[in-house]
Scaffold this active site. Structure first.
Site, PDB file in Angstrom:
ATOM      1  CE1 TYR A 133      -3.768  -2.360   0.351  1.00  0.00           C
ATOM      2  CE2 TYR A 133      -2.926  -3.066   2.368  1.00  0.00           C
ATOM      3  CZ  TYR A 133      -3.825  -3.225   1.193  1.00  0.00           C
ATOM      4  OH  TYR A 133      -4.821  -4.189   1.286  1.00  0.00           O
ATOM      5  CB  THR A 134       3.771   2.315   1.840  1.00  0.00           C
ATOM      6  OG1 THR A 134       4.648   1.268   1.697  1.00  0.00           O
ATOM      7  CG2 THR A 134       2.761   2.040   3.189  1.00  0.00           C
TER       8      THR A 134
END
Length: 858
Positions: A133-134
């Site tokens: 997600y990052t």
């Protein structure tokens, strides 16, 4: 069972071409050493040159190779982790991602090396979002660590599978070890380096370039102290100076807060470094609910993206200053233990501030030198090409004619090199002596480069390249010029990235503590077998000649006897070692001061003892952090070991293990040694052995130790003494029946440990068993205490100097049924030069006067 199984096992069959026999102890020791060094050099400790551990270095290099720089778009963290793991760091992806995330946290890194996008955790201890997600990319300042890495500035090594090359260190345009700090736990050692302000570090580095003789104090004119990303306040400067001067220290960090007395509110604005905000609020709430902190009615967390704001609402009538002091005692202050440990040439070293910067400068000089050599070679190559082009332009007609009349491209090159002759209409053309590189370049020239404007540009470039060569040769030939380049580049970094300090300093005044109210004085501490303990001023015990009865030193309940006596200072730290091999810590002033006729206070109110546990040895010092060397311990059954004093810095209230004991064995004595002392172990039967401290290797706290002396029959160890020949002249031995002697150190020849030793004193019926063995020097006094509580203080010079294997003289006149319980030495520095010796009668008279005074005090 398979029928193919062999009938018998033959060494080496099906296993290896050669089987090597080895002792399991040797193999375990070597394997553990190899493992320890692998952890130290390969994982846990940063390199002093770039301030990075291998995993940090590999992540940054992988991002550099993948083009994930500060001016590129962000890339998924999972992609970066995958490339790092696949090419350079064959370990778990979670460890790599945790490191990547920390480099992106502005509350962990003073100058983050990764520009993160997404949830990378919080000061409340929230974990980062999953790596899928990052996104991340290098921060601009991280690129400064890799600047010029493609110019042969650092050494490279093969990666784990020999497919690629990776740098052993980064060029590091700024001292990253100090700027961003580091922490890590290796095998048997750890590092904890605080972050600092970039501008201050650069200024200090420039100072060291310009003034190589600068002291730590000079450098501290620039580096004020650690500069934590979370701000807060450092209490006092002395601890910082000590940490910079020695490489170790404990810095107190206090939260920044505002007290609003009228509103009944305390607002916390900044937290100590690495403090978890959510846990802090929870701990305060727990203490309020348990009644440990009074006057608080509510706690609110009003923090947002603009900063921390924790509001503590006070009850009506509560005094804000009182509540603040309670919070400071328990929650708003923490200690940052500085251990400036880094790898220097692959070996771990604790470094001072100056040494850290010196090692960085050595690295940077090497980088700039190698870069200059690389650029010089490139410039010389370019100058050579330009020189050829200029010569070709000067003879352009002949050059063109030569090329046009050559049969092939290779023939044209050979003609330009002067290797073959070209003819036109039977007439040879002029020959040339161009080099192979020049010839290749000339043949590849386009017709458009033959214009007069192009020729002028080539000549201008040639002059610029010659100037570059001259500049680089000057740098390589003059150390001061090379240092000037380093200084200029550092100042450029400062101009680009430096910011204001976030961490301030507050005076170390604080609140008045119990310690502030207690005067510093030398005291005698008495401990009984039933663990009653008390202290009394040394001045209450006037020196007298040997052979006296002394005076009453303590009251004892029926069946109790004195266990030990020792001399210390009220502000000393005490390490109390017990027969069970545990060690406890307390301040001397925590021991209650009482009269000579008082019994004392039960030690269980001060120390968390187990049943049957009693103090057998005490080590005292001005400050526990200042002890250097080893604590050398001996047991009743003759085992000895030494452990580094740094292993005793953080002692729990419940105590920690000091040594492992066999069943039936007890710890009997402890000495502080410097690693170069001789040790003398004495036994109750009067035997002694002297050997070099080096014969006992340093061990951990949970080790048992090695055999120090070979005991015969039911003989047991009485004690150990460490010899410091600069201060000690004699071995002093005292027996239970009150006899003793001084013997010159030379009378005890050095042997190997685990021998039977030599006779020290005759432990016959008259003398009784040996009670204590000590090293003493001129001006020292002896404190002797009996089972029934009598104390005698006498100068050591009053005890005769005799040889070994002698009877000794009467030291203390004991009543029938009494015996010497413990002996300690008052160093000459604690004695008064003008002090006169009293005879026994005057001591008894003074004792009566003291007893009356004690009664009045009570």
């Amino acid at each position: 069972m398979s029928s193919d199984a062999p009938d018998s096992f033959e060494p080496g069959a099906g296993i290896a071409a050669e089987v090597k026999n080895a002792r399991i102890e040797d193999e375990m020791e070597q394997s553990y050493i190899d493992y320890a060094m692998s952890v130290i050099a390969g994982r846990a400790l940063p390199d002093v040159r770039d301030g990075l551990k291998p995993v940090h270095r590999r992540i940054l290099y992988a991002m550099h190779q993948a083009g994930v720089t500060s001016n590129s778009s962000h890339r998924k963290s999972s992609s970066i982790v995958g490339e790092t793991m696949g090419d350079y760091h064959p370990h778990g992806d979670s460890a790599i991602y945790d490191t990547l995330a920390r480099m992106a946290q502005d509350f962990s890194m003073r100058y983050p090396l990764v520009d993160g996008q997404g949830n990378f955790g919080s000061v409340d201890g929230d974990p980062p979002a999953a790596m899928r997600y990052t996104e991340a990319r290098m921060s601009p300042i991280a690129e400064e660590l890799l600047d010029d890495i493609d110019k042969d500035t650092v050494d490279f090594q093969s990666n784990y599978d020999d497919r690629k090359q990776e740098p052993t260190v980064l060029p590091s345009s700024f001292p990253n070890l100090l700027v961003n700090g580091s922490s890590g736990i290796a095998v048997g050692m750890s590092t904890n380096i605080p972050p600092h302000n970039l501008g201050e570090v650069v200024d200090a580095t420039v100072e060291l370039i310009e003034n190589p003789d600068a002291t730590v104090a000079d450098l501290m004119e620039h580096i004020k102290g650690p500069d934590f990303p979370t701000g807060a306040n450092i209490v006092g400067r002395n601890a910082v100076h000590k940490a910079y001067k020695t490489g170790r220290g404990r810095v107190r960090v206090r939260a920044d807060y505002d007290v609003f007395e009228e509103e009944g509110r305390i607002v916390i604005n900044e937290l100590p470094y690495q403090e978890n905000k959510a846990r802090l609020i929870e701990r305060i709430a727990d203490d309020v609910n348990e009644g440990k902190i009074e006057g608080i009615r509510d706690i609110r967390d009003e923090s947002d993206r603009d900063g921390i704001r924790v509001v503590i609402e006070l009850k009506r009538g509560a005094m804000a200053e009182v509540v603040k002091n309670q919070l400071l005692d328990n929650h708003l202050e923490s200690t940052f233990g500085v251990i400036n440990l880094a790898l220097v040439d692959g070996q771990p070293q604790v470094l001072t501030l100056k040494e850290t910067l010196e090692h960085y400068l050595d690295h940077r000089r090497d980088v700039v030198r190698r870069r200059s050599e690389y650029e010089l070679a490139e410039a010389e190559d370019r100058a050579h090409i330009l020189d050829g082009r200029l010569k070709a332009l000067d003879n352009i007609d002949d050059v063109v004619e030569t090329i046009r009349n050559s049969e092939s491209r290779d023939d044209a090159k050979a003609a330009l090199r002067g290797e073959v002759e070209v003819e036109v209409d039977g007439e040879p053309l002029p020959t040339f002596d161009f080099s192979e590189e020049q010839a290749n370049h000339i043949v590849s020239m386009q017709l458009g480069s033959l214009t007069s404007m192009e020729a002028a540009e080539i000549e201008a470039e040639y002059e610029d390249v010659q100037a570059t060569i001259e500049r680089l040769e000057t740098i390589l030939g003059d150390q001061s010029e090379l240092d000037a380049v380093i200084e200029s580049e550092l100042l450029d970094i400062k101009d680009e990235y430096a910011d204001d300090r976030r961490t301030s300093f507050v005076a170390n005044t604080g609140e008045v503590t119990r310690a502030d109210l207690i005067p510093e004085e030398d005291v005698v501490v008495v401990v009984s077998e039933d663990d009653y303990i008390k202290r009394m001023p040394v001045s209450r015990f006037r020196a007298q000649h040997r052979g006296g009865k002394g005076i009453i030193g303590t009251d004892l309940k029926e069946g109790d006897n004195v266990s030990s006596v020792f001399v210390t200072n009220t502000h000393d730290d005490l390490l109390c070692f017990t027969n069970h091999g545990q060690v406890y810590q307390l301040k001397a002033y925590q021991v209650p001061e009482m009269s000579r006729t008082a019994r004392g206070k039960s030690a269980v109110n001060l120390l968390d003892f187990d049943d049957g546990e009693e103090i057998t040895a005490v080590v005292n010092c001005d400050d526990l952090e200042d002890i250097e060397g080893y604590l050398t311990m001996v047991t009743r059954n003759g085992y000895i070991k030494r452990t580094g004093t740094d292993r005793f810095q953080n002692i729990l209230s419940t105590g920690i293990i000091a040594t492992k004991l066999d069943e039936g064995d007890e710890l009997v004595d402890v000495e502080v040694t410097d690693g170069e002392s001789d040790l003398v172990i004495g036994t109750e039967r009067g035997m002694s052995i002297r050997f070099d401290e080096d014969e006992v290797r340093a061990m951990g706290r949970s080790a048992r130790g090695v055999r120090g002396i070979k005991l015969e029959g039911d003989d047991v160890v009485a004690g150990v003494a460490a010899i410091d020949e600069a201060h000690h002249s004699w071995i002093l031995t005292v027996t239970e029946n009150g006899y003793g002697k001084r013997t010159d150190l030379d009378a005890y020849r050095t042997q190997s440990r685990n021998g039977k030793g030599l006779i020290d004193i005759k432990a016959n019926e008259r003398n009784g068993p040996v009670c204590a063995i000590n090293t003493v020097g001129e001006g020292d006094h002896l404190v002797v205490m009996s089972d029934e509580g009598q104390i005698l203080r006498t100068p050591v010079e009053d005890i005769s100097t005799v040889g070994r294997n002698t009877m000794g003289v009467i030291v203390m006149d004991l009543d029938e049924g009494d015996a010497v319980a413990s002996v300690d030495v008052i160093p000459a520095a604690m004695t008064t030069e003008a002090e006169e010796l009293d005879d026994a009668d005057s001591v008894e008279e003074d004792a009566e006067t003291d007893a009356k005074a004690d009664a009045d005090d009570e």
